[in-house]
Write a protein that holds these residues in place. Structure first.
Motif, PDB file in Angstrom:
ATOM      1  N   UNK A  86       0.768  -1.173  -0.169  1.00 15.30           N
ATOM      2  CA  UNK A  86      -0.141   0.126   0.250  1.00 15.30           C
ATOM      3  C   UNK A  86       0.413   1.734   0.023  1.00 15.30           C
ATOM      4  N   UNK A  87       1.929   1.186   0.594  1.00 11.22           N
ATOM      5  CA  UNK A  87       3.057   2.462   1.063  1.00 11.22           C
ATOM      6  C   UNK A  87       3.618   2.750  -0.683  1.00 11.22           C
ATOM      7  N   UNK A  88       3.976   1.198  -1.783  1.00  6.79           N
ATOM      8  CA  UNK A  88       4.378   1.446  -2.886  1.00  6.79           C
ATOM      9  C   UNK A  88       2.920   2.558  -3.520  1.00  6.79           C
ATOM     10  N   UNK A 103       8.015  10.788  -3.101  1.00 10.66           N
ATOM     11  CA  UNK A 103       8.048   9.097  -4.004  1.00 10.66           C
ATOM     12  C   UNK A 103       8.819   8.534  -3.312  1.00 10.66           C
ATOM     13  N   UNK A 104       9.984   8.889  -3.305  1.00 11.09           N
ATOM     14  CA  UNK A 104      11.466   8.357  -3.222  1.00 11.09           C
ATOM     15  C   UNK A 104      11.375   8.399  -1.413  1.00 11.09           C
ATOM     16  N   UNK A 105      10.869   8.690  -0.684  1.00 10.37           N
ATOM     17  CA  UNK A 105      10.956   8.453   0.434  1.00 10.37           C
ATOM     18  C   UNK A 105       9.589   7.934   1.028  1.00 10.37           C
ATOM     19  N   UNK A 114       9.107   1.381   2.241  1.00 16.18           N
ATOM     20  CA  UNK A 114       8.456   0.273   1.773  1.00 16.18           C
ATOM     21  C   UNK A 114       9.040  -1.077   1.460  1.00 16.18           C
ATOM     22  N   UNK A 115      10.444  -0.427   1.043  1.00 16.82           N
ATOM     23  CA  UNK A 115      11.130  -1.385   0.733  1.00 16.82           C
ATOM     24  C   UNK A 115      11.886  -2.364   2.102  1.00 16.82           C
ATOM     25  N   UNK A 116      12.333  -1.185   2.854  1.00  6.19           N
ATOM     26  CA  UNK A 116      12.694  -1.572   4.503  1.00  6.19           C
ATOM     27  C   UNK A 116      11.311  -2.469   4.618  1.00  6.19           C
ATOM     28  N   UNK A 117      10.163  -2.212   4.792  1.00  2.00           N
ATOM     29  CA  UNK A 117       8.777  -2.950   5.572  1.00  2.00           C
ATOM     30  C   UNK A 117       8.821  -4.198   4.479  1.00  2.00           C
ATOM     31  N   UNK A 118       9.237  -4.314   3.631  1.00  2.00           N
ATOM     32  CA  UNK A 118       9.146  -5.899   2.231  1.00  2.00           C
ATOM     33  C   UNK A 118       9.891  -6.716   3.085  1.00  2.00           C
ATOM     34  N   UNK A 119       9.140  -7.643   3.088  1.00  2.00           N
ATOM     35  CA  UNK A 119      10.228  -9.390   3.483  1.00  2.00           C
ATOM     36  C   UNK A 119       9.578 -10.125   2.517  1.00  2.00           C
ATOM     37  N   UNK A 120       9.319  -9.596   1.414  1.00  2.00           N
ATOM     38  CA  UNK A 120       8.824 -10.320  -0.118  1.00  2.00           C
ATOM     39  C   UNK A 120      10.375 -10.200  -1.048  1.00  2.00           C
ATOM     40  N   UNK A 121      10.439  -9.410  -1.201  1.00  2.00           N
ATOM     41  CA  UNK A 121      12.272  -9.301  -2.032  1.00  2.00           C
ATOM     42  C   UNK A 121      11.133  -8.213  -3.437  1.00  2.00           C
ATOM     43  N   UNK A 123       9.960  -7.845  -6.705  1.00  2.00           N
ATOM     44  CA  UNK A 123       9.975  -7.053  -7.709  1.00  2.00           C
ATOM     45  C   UNK A 123       9.796  -5.828  -8.254  1.00  2.00           C
ATOM     46  N   UNK A 124       7.838  -5.361  -7.923  1.00  2.00           N
ATOM     47  CA  UNK A 124       8.097  -4.867  -8.137  1.00  2.00           C
ATOM     48  C   UNK A 124       7.883  -3.341  -7.699  1.00  2.00           C
ATOM     49  N   UNK A 125       8.057  -3.642  -6.313  1.00  2.00           N
ATOM     50  CA  UNK A 125       8.737  -2.196  -5.109  1.00  2.00           C
ATOM     51  C   UNK A 125      10.055  -2.081  -6.212  1.00  2.00           C
ATOM     52  N   UNK A 126      10.850  -2.935  -6.791  1.00  2.00           N
ATOM     53  CA  UNK A 126      12.650  -2.398  -6.399  1.00  2.00           C
ATOM     54  C   UNK A 126      12.812  -1.972  -8.054  1.00  2.00           C
TER      55      UNK A 126
END
Length: 587
Positions: free
Chosen positions: A509-511, A526-528, A533-540, A542-545
């Motif tokens: 949702x943050x993404x 947007x960057x922040x 979201x990347x910090x909270x993500x534990x599934x790696x 690819x969409x976030x990246x």
């Protein structure tokens, strides 16, 4: 483990309520007395010819009949009160009233009991009841004096010693309690129950040598009673005298080979001493016993499998134990799931699936086992099989909207979109409540988006949100799809913000929120957001990246953008999309 030694509670603490305590001491509370009943007069009508003592006797007899035969304590006390009004010195009426009020009004019962003793202090029955009522009302000091007096009155009655010892223990005077039990042995001889109680208090006081001596005395006095040997075994086990513990365990087991307390205690001993084979063997015996509840067996099994390395090293033993449980409870889905989970943990997915399928081969009354089979087949992406088992479930549960939703989703995966929409319509037919219908409208919206029919998709999202303004899944999807088409970005941002207010730690949702900011040209914000979201993500994800790489590229940080794009590729993102971005960046 059945504990015969350490941490054993006093009877007062173990009982927790007066009826249990009184039962132990040979006193039974009869009648259907209800808590807090109001006392009432049974009426003043008396047959002709009753006067004087005969009148007292009449009321007293009617009170006994009301309590013992009719189980009406309220009415009984009314008769006893009338007897007392006719003769204030009638001790039996006070005694019986106290008995009837034991579980209704302990304070009133205490007063009736006190008066009975005042009128006849030589009656042991009256004093015994009064003593118990004092205990129930927390007046331990007064109760102690009553039982000291009772021991003088009836020096060979073991009950009085037991009560006095428990009183001293309750008052925090274990040595005085032990002394009372010694007096009891001198007066009435060795009683097994007293010896056990004394042994437990000696252990609690840290006097283990005397406790062992007392336990040996029990064994000598009752050489064919396994409990004495079991108590000795546990005492020696606590002192880490393993060979002596084993010797006494063997004696206890020989006298009572099927005793659950023996097997349970030995199981714990083998666990502590690290004798894995015997630990698991006794565990299996416990599993096989009909005298142990299913819930306790499940707990034992969970304890056995808690250590993953132990589980791996002893898998075949443990699987045998799981099989034992399964064979005992083939129709209990908790056990079936436990057994299948054990198989799955070893990596045998298909066999675990067959166990679940075997369970639903017989029609079941709960939907959960059908859903488990459906989920397992879906995990393997065998959509034909998923559809088959949804149909099986629908035969049993034709009004379950969740099954129609699953059917719609499965048909959509199979690109049978018209059939999928029919399934979703069926889900709407059986859904109860606005929130449930909102979820289904959202799913239909997703289905139209999959088919590229965004106008219809947004129409159903709007329907969903009218029914449930806070449907986060619909809000998120609607907002994201609008942003992907660069449409109504302010509206999309507002929806994403509402989602964030409800679930501020959900990386997906943050993404969405960050990506909309990116589309609006608010790159630093947007960057922040996407970095969070990347910090909270534990599934790696690819969409976030890839999103973070795109934002960095927009900010002119080309090198770091390519780092995140390549990470997205490693995480499974579409290679063509990544290569296109890398070429654009000259990489």
């Amino acid at each position: 483990m059945v504990n015969h030694g350490k941490n054993k509670r006093s009877l007062l603490r173990a009982a927790g309520s007066l009826p249990v305590l009184l039962f132990f001491c040979g006193f039974s509370v009869t009648g259907g007395v209800g808590s807090g009943a109001a006392l009432r007069s049974p009426g003043d009508s008396v047959p002709e010819g009753y006067a004087g003592y005969d009148l007292v006797r009449y009321y007293y007899t009617e009170g006994i009949k009301s309590y013992k035969i009719d189980s009406d304590a309220d009415k009984a006390v009314g008769f006893f009160d009338l007897a007392i009004a006719a003769d204030s010195s009638h001790a039996p009426s006070y005694y019986q009233a106290a008995t009837a009020l034991v579980t209704v009004n302990s304070a009133s019962a205490l007063e009736y009991g006190r008066r009975a003793v005042e009128l006849d202090s030589t009656n042991a029955w009256y004093s015994n009841l009064y003593g118990r009522l004092l205990i129930f009302n927390g007046k331990y000091g007064q109760a102690r004096r009553i039982y000291e007096k009772l021991i003088v009155m009836e020096p060979r009655n073991p009950e009085h010693y037991a009560m006095l010892a428990m009183l001293y223990e309750q008052m925090g005077q274990p040595y005085a309690a032990i002394a009372v039990l010694d007096r009891a042995e001198n007066s009435v001889g060795k009683i097994e129950q007293f010896s056990r109680h004394k042994r437990d208090m000696l252990v609690a006081a840290g006097l283990t040598d005397q406790a062992i001596e007392e336990a040996h005395g029990i064994v000598e006095a009752y050489p064919y009673d396994y409990e004495g040997y079991l108590a000795l075994a546990e005492l020696y086990a606590e002192l880490r005298k393993d060979s002596l513990a084993l010797e006494n365990y063997r004696m206890a087991s020989a006298l009572n080979p099927e005793g659950l307390d023996v097997i349970g205690s030995m199981n714990e001993f083998y666990r502590i001493t690290g004798d894995t084979e015997k630990y698991l063997t006794t565990a299996k015996k416990l599993m096989q016993s009909p005298g142990i509840t299913k819930e306790i067996k499940q707990k034992i099994f969970k304890d056995i499998t808690a250590d993953r390395s132990f589980y791996r090293e002893n898998y075949f033993y443990i699987r045998d134990i799981a099989s034992t449980l399964f064979l005992m409870y083939p129709d209990d889905y908790d056990i079936v799931s436990l057994y299948a989970g054990n198989i799955l943990a070893w990596g045998d997915f298909e066999e675990a699936l067959e166990v679940h399928k075997g369970y639903i081969a017989t029609p079941r009354e709960e939907v959960e086992p059908y859903m488990d089979v459906i989920n397992m087949e879906a995990y393997k992406q065998r959509h034909d099989s998923v559809k088959k088992y949804i149909e099986v479930a629908l035969e049993r549960f034709p009004s379950d909207p969740a099954l129609y939703i699953r059917m719609g989703g499965t048909l959509s995966y199979m690109e049978r979109h018209k059939e999928a929409l029919k399934a979703f319509d069926q889900a709407l037919k059986y859904a109860e409540g606005d929130s449930a219908r909102s979820v289904i409208y959202g799913v239909i919206g997703d289905e139209f988006h999959t088919r590229g029919q965004d106008k219809k998709s947004y129409k159903y999202y709007e329907k969903a949100l009218r029914l449930w303004h806070g449907n986060t899944l619909v809000l998120n999807n609607y907002a994201y799809f609008l942003s992907e088409q660069d449409q109504q970005l302010e509206k999309a941002l507002d929806m994403a913000r509402r989602v964030m207010e409800q679930e501020p730690s959900n990386p997906s949702y943050i993404d969405t929120y960050g990506w909309i900011l990116f589309k609006m040209g608010r790159l630093e914000e947007a960057k922040a957001a996407v970095r969070q979201a990347l910090t909270l993500d534990n599934r790696n994800s690819s969409e976030l990246l890839i999103h973070y790489g795109d934002i960095l590229y927009g900010l002119g940080e080309e090198y770091m953008a390519t780092v995140y794009w390549k990470r997205a590729l490693e995480a499974g993102h579409d290679e063509e999309e990544i290569n296109h971005r890398l070429e654009k960046a000259g990489r």
